[in-house]
Design a protein around this motif. Structure first.
Motif, PDB file in Angstrom:
ATOM      1  N   VAL A   1     -31.797  50.138  14.844  1.00  0.00           N
ATOM      2  CA  VAL A   1     -33.203  50.311  14.432  1.00  0.00           C
ATOM      3  C   VAL A   1     -33.650  51.761  14.502  1.00  0.00           C
ATOM      4  O   VAL A   1     -34.782  52.080  14.109  1.00  0.00           O
ATOM      5  CB  VAL A   1     -34.136  49.442  15.299  1.00  0.00           C
ATOM      6  CG1 VAL A   1     -33.804  47.963  15.140  1.00  0.00           C
ATOM      7  CG2 VAL A   1     -34.056  49.868  16.768  1.00  0.00           C
ATOM      8  N   ALA A   2     -32.804  52.647  15.016  1.00  0.00           N
ATOM      9  CA  ALA A   2     -33.206  54.040  15.175  1.00  0.00           C
ATOM     10  C   ALA A   2     -33.556  54.666  13.831  1.00  0.00           C
ATOM     11  O   ALA A   2     -32.734  54.686  12.914  1.00  0.00           O
ATOM     12  CB  ALA A   2     -32.090  54.831  15.856  1.00  0.00           C
ATOM     13  N   GLY A   3     -34.782  55.180  13.731  1.00  0.00           N
ATOM     14  CA  GLY A   3     -35.228  55.847  12.513  1.00  0.00           C
ATOM     15  C   GLY A   3     -35.452  54.930  11.338  1.00  0.00           C
ATOM     16  O   GLY A   3     -35.640  55.410  10.208  1.00  0.00           O
ATOM     17  N   LYS A   4     -35.437  53.620  11.553  1.00  0.00           N
ATOM     18  CA  LYS A   4     -35.589  52.662  10.457  1.00  0.00           C
ATOM     19  C   LYS A   4     -37.041  52.222  10.317  1.00  0.00           C
ATOM     20  O   LYS A   4     -37.806  52.198  11.283  1.00  0.00           O
ATOM     21  CB  LYS A   4     -34.703  51.437  10.678  1.00  0.00           C
ATOM     22  CG  LYS A   4     -33.222  51.769  10.841  1.00  0.00           C
ATOM     23  CD  LYS A   4     -32.659  52.458   9.603  1.00  0.00           C
ATOM     24  CE  LYS A   4     -31.160  52.735   9.761  1.00  0.00           C
ATOM     25  NZ  LYS A   4     -30.594  53.419   8.574  1.00  0.00           N
ATOM     26  N   SER A   5     -37.399  51.839   9.084  1.00  0.00           N
ATOM     27  CA  SER A   5     -38.763  51.394   8.804  1.00  0.00           C
ATOM     28  C   SER A   5     -38.945  49.951   9.240  1.00  0.00           C
ATOM     29  O   SER A   5     -37.978  49.219   9.493  1.00  0.00           O
ATOM     30  CB  SER A   5     -39.057  51.526   7.310  1.00  0.00           C
ATOM     31  OG  SER A   5     -38.222  50.650   6.571  1.00  0.00           O
ATOM     32  N   ASP A   6     -40.200  49.535   9.319  1.00  0.00           N
ATOM     33  CA  ASP A   6     -40.504  48.153   9.667  1.00  0.00           C
ATOM     34  C   ASP A   6     -39.915  47.192   8.641  1.00  0.00           C
ATOM     35  O   ASP A   6     -39.434  46.101   8.996  1.00  0.00           O
ATOM     36  CB  ASP A   6     -42.018  47.954   9.755  1.00  0.00           C
ATOM     37  CG  ASP A   6     -42.626  48.661  10.963  1.00  0.00           C
ATOM     38  OD1 ASP A   6     -41.861  49.005  11.887  1.00  0.00           O
ATOM     39  OD2 ASP A   6     -43.864  48.863  10.970  1.00  0.00           O
ATOM     40  N   ALA A   7     -39.933  47.578   7.374  1.00  0.00           N
ATOM     41  CA  ALA A   7     -39.380  46.706   6.323  1.00  0.00           C
ATOM     42  C   ALA A   7     -37.877  46.499   6.525  1.00  0.00           C
ATOM     43  O   ALA A   7     -37.348  45.389   6.347  1.00  0.00           O
ATOM     44  CB  ALA A   7     -39.658  47.304   4.950  1.00  0.00           C
ATOM     45  N   TYR A   8     -37.172  47.566   6.937  1.00  0.00           N
ATOM     46  CA  TYR A   8     -35.733  47.467   7.176  1.00  0.00           C
ATOM     47  C   TYR A   8     -35.456  46.532   8.352  1.00  0.00           C
ATOM     48  O   TYR A   8     -34.571  45.671   8.308  1.00  0.00           O
ATOM     49  CB  TYR A   8     -35.170  48.853   7.462  1.00  0.00           C
ATOM     50  CG  TYR A   8     -33.699  48.846   7.843  1.00  0.00           C
ATOM     51  CD1 TYR A   8     -32.707  48.861   6.863  1.00  0.00           C
ATOM     52  CD2 TYR A   8     -33.308  48.790   9.189  1.00  0.00           C
ATOM     53  CE1 TYR A   8     -31.360  48.837   7.219  1.00  0.00           C
ATOM     54  CE2 TYR A   8     -31.967  48.767   9.550  1.00  0.00           C
ATOM     55  CZ  TYR A   8     -30.996  48.793   8.550  1.00  0.00           C
ATOM     56  OH  TYR A   8     -29.664  48.749   8.904  1.00  0.00           O
ATOM     57  N   ILE A   9     -36.248  46.721   9.446  1.00  0.00           N
ATOM     58  CA  ILE A   9     -36.053  45.885  10.636  1.00  0.00           C
ATOM     59  C   ILE A   9     -36.341  44.425  10.305  1.00  0.00           C
ATOM     60  O   ILE A   9     -35.615  43.517  10.745  1.00  0.00           O
ATOM     61  CB  ILE A   9     -36.952  46.384  11.763  1.00  0.00           C
ATOM     62  CG1 ILE A   9     -36.521  47.799  12.189  1.00  0.00           C
ATOM     63  CG2 ILE A   9     -36.900  45.442  12.953  1.00  0.00           C
ATOM     64  CD1 ILE A   9     -37.457  48.461  13.160  1.00  0.00           C
ATOM     65  N   ASP A  10     -37.385  44.162   9.524  1.00  0.00           N
ATOM     66  CA  ASP A  10     -37.694  42.790   9.122  1.00  0.00           C
ATOM     67  C   ASP A  10     -36.531  42.180   8.343  1.00  0.00           C
ATOM     68  O   ASP A  10     -36.173  41.000   8.529  1.00  0.00           O
ATOM     69  CB  ASP A  10     -38.974  42.764   8.270  1.00  0.00           C
ATOM     70  CG  ASP A  10     -40.213  43.099   9.079  1.00  0.00           C
ATOM     71  OD1 ASP A  10     -40.131  43.111  10.331  1.00  0.00           O
ATOM     72  OD2 ASP A  10     -41.274  43.356   8.458  1.00  0.00           O
TER      73      ASP A  10
END
Length: 371
Positions: A315-324
Motif C-alpha cells: 500500500v506504500a504510496g498507493k491511492s485509495d482506489a488502488y487499495i480498494d
C-alpha cells in the motif's frame, strides 16, 4: 478681554493746520453681536453682548474715553506707550458726555493718510476697549435677548473704520462723504455688523450671499459643522450597512449548514442499506484477516486487510482506489477457497466417510458369534 465697538461722529470741520475735528458718538447701550472667538468662546458662532446703561455710563468708564489715541483700523494689540507713535493718527478730547443712549466725545484726526481715508469714505469709528464678560442668558428692558453682559468697560483707543458695529447713524458728519452720498444713510436702524468691516460673497447651499468677513467666518464655521455632521451620519450609515451585511452573511451560512445537515440525514431505507453494506464489508474483512475493526472507517478496514495479507509495501504510496481494488481481489480469492467459504458460510453438513475395512471386521465378528 480686548474688544472693539463701532460708532460714528457728528459735525465735522477742518482746522487751519489741516486737521479734521468732530464731535462723535463713540459708545452706546444695548445689545451688540460678536463672534464667539472675539469674546473667548470659540465654541459659539455668535454671542449677543448686553451693555447695560449703568455699566456704559459708570464714572470710571466715562473717564476712560478721554485722551485716547485714534488709529486707522484696529491694531493687532492694545495701544501702549511703546506702540503709540507707530499707530496713532489723532486722539479724543476730554469733554465726555452722555447723549441719550450714547457716549459723545470730541476727536481730532491729525494724520494726512487717515484724513484721505475719511474723504474716500471711511467715516465710522470703533472703540477698542477691555471689559469683563459674564455669560448669562437674559432679555433687556427693550425686549432684546442676550447671551452675556459686559461690565467694567475701559477704553484703549478709537479706530477709524469702514463699517460700524453700532449702525449707520453712527458716523463722522451727516452721512455724506465729500463728493457723494452714503447709500446706508437712509437706513439708520440696520442690523449691527461685526468687527471685520470688509464684505465678501460666500456660497450657502449653492446661493451667493454677500456679507461681512466676520459673518463669513461664522457661516464657514456653521457649514463646516454641518459637513462634519453629515460625514458622521454617512460614516454611521456605512458602519450600520457593514454590520447588517455581516449578520446577513452569518444567517446565510447558518442556513446553508442546516440544509447540508438535513441532506446528510439518511432515510430508513438508506440506513438499512448502509448497515448491510457495513456488515458485508466487515464479514469479508474477517474472512481474509480476523481482527477487530470497530471504529474504523471503510477505507481503513480495506487498508488494514491488505496490509495484514500482503504487507506494508503493498500500500506504500498507493491511492485509495488502488487499495480498494486490492481488497476486492482478496475478497474474490477468499471465495475460491472452500475452507474459507465454509467458514464464511457457517456450513453444518458433513460428508460421510466410507471405511470398508472397519465395516467388514464388524460383520465377520458378528458371523463368528452366531456360529
Amino acid at each position: 478681554m480686548f474688544l472693539t465697538d463701532r460708532v460714528s461722529v457728528g459735525a465735522v470741520r477742518r482746522t487751519g493746520d489741516g486737521y479734521l475735528v468732530a464731535d462723535a458718538k463713540v459708545a452706546r447701550t444695548g445689545v451688540q453681536t460678536y463672534l464667539g472667538s472675539e469674546v473667548g468662546r470659540p465654541d459659539l458662532p455668535l454671542v449677543r453682548l448686553y451693555r447695560p446703561p449703568e455699566e456704559v455710563f459708570a464714572a470710571d468708564a466715562m473717564r476712560s474715553y478721554a485722551h485716547r489715541p485714534m488709529t486707522l483700523e484696529h491694531p493687532a494689540t492694545s495701544v501702549t506707550a511703546d506702540t503709540w507713535s507707530d499707530v496713532a493718527i489723532g486722539q479724543t478730547g476730554s469733554e465726555v458726555v452722555r447723549d441719550g443712549e450714547f457716549v459723545r466725545v470730541p476727536l481730532v484726526l491729525m494724520d494726512a493718510d487717515a484724513i484721505k481715508a475719511y474723504e474716500a469714505g471711511k467715516r465710522e469709528l470703533s472703540m477698542g476697549y477691555s471689559a469683563e464678560i459674564v455669560f448669562e442668558d437674559g432679555v433687556t428692558p427693550a425686549g432684546e435677548p442676550y447671551d452675556a453682559v459686559q461690565k467694567q468697560l475701559r477704553m484703549n483707543h478709537l479706530a477709524l473704520v469702514s463699517r460700524a458695529r453700532g449702525g449707520a447713524e453712527l458716523r463722522i458728519g451727516d452721512g455724506r462723504a465729500p463728493g457723494g452720498s452714503d447709500p446706508r444713510a437712509d437706513n439708520p436702524t440696520r442690523n449691527h455688523t461685526m468687527s471685520d468691516t470688509k464684505t465678501r460673497t460666500v456660497m450657502v447651499d449653492g446661493l451667493p450671499v454677500e456679507c461681512t468677513d466676520a459673518a463669513a467666518i461664522a457661516i464657514d464655521k456653521l457649514q463646516r459643522q454641518l459637513t462634519d455632521a453629515q460625514s458622521a451620519n454617512q460614516r454611521q450609515a456605512a458602519e450600520h450597512a457593514t454590520a447588517i451585511a455581516a449578520k446577513d452573511a452569518a444567517l446565510a451560512k447558518a442556513e446553508a449548514e442546516r440544509d447540508d445537515a438535513k441532506a446528510k440525514i439518511l432515510s430508513d431505507a438508506d440506513l438499512d442499506a448502509r448497515v448491510k453494506a457495513r456488515g458485508d464489508l466487515i464479514a469479508s474483512a474477517k474472512a481474509i484477516h480476523d481482527a477487530d475493526y470497530t471504529g474504523k472507517s471503510d477505507a481503513d478496514i480495506r487498508k488494514a486487510v491488505v496490509v495484514a495479507k500482503l504487507g506494508d509495501a503493498a500500500v506504500a504510496g498507493k491511492s485509495d482506489a488502488y487499495i480498494d481494488a486490492r481488497f476486492d481481489i482478496l475478497v474474490e480469492d477468499s471465495k475460491k477457497d472452500p475452507v474459507a467459504r465454509a467458514l464464511r458460510d457457517g456450513a453444518t453438513a458433513r460428508t460421510a466417510v466410507n471405511d470398508n475395512g472397519y465395516a467388514e471386521s464388524v460383520a465377520a465378528f458378528n458371523r463368528n458369534k452366531e456360529a
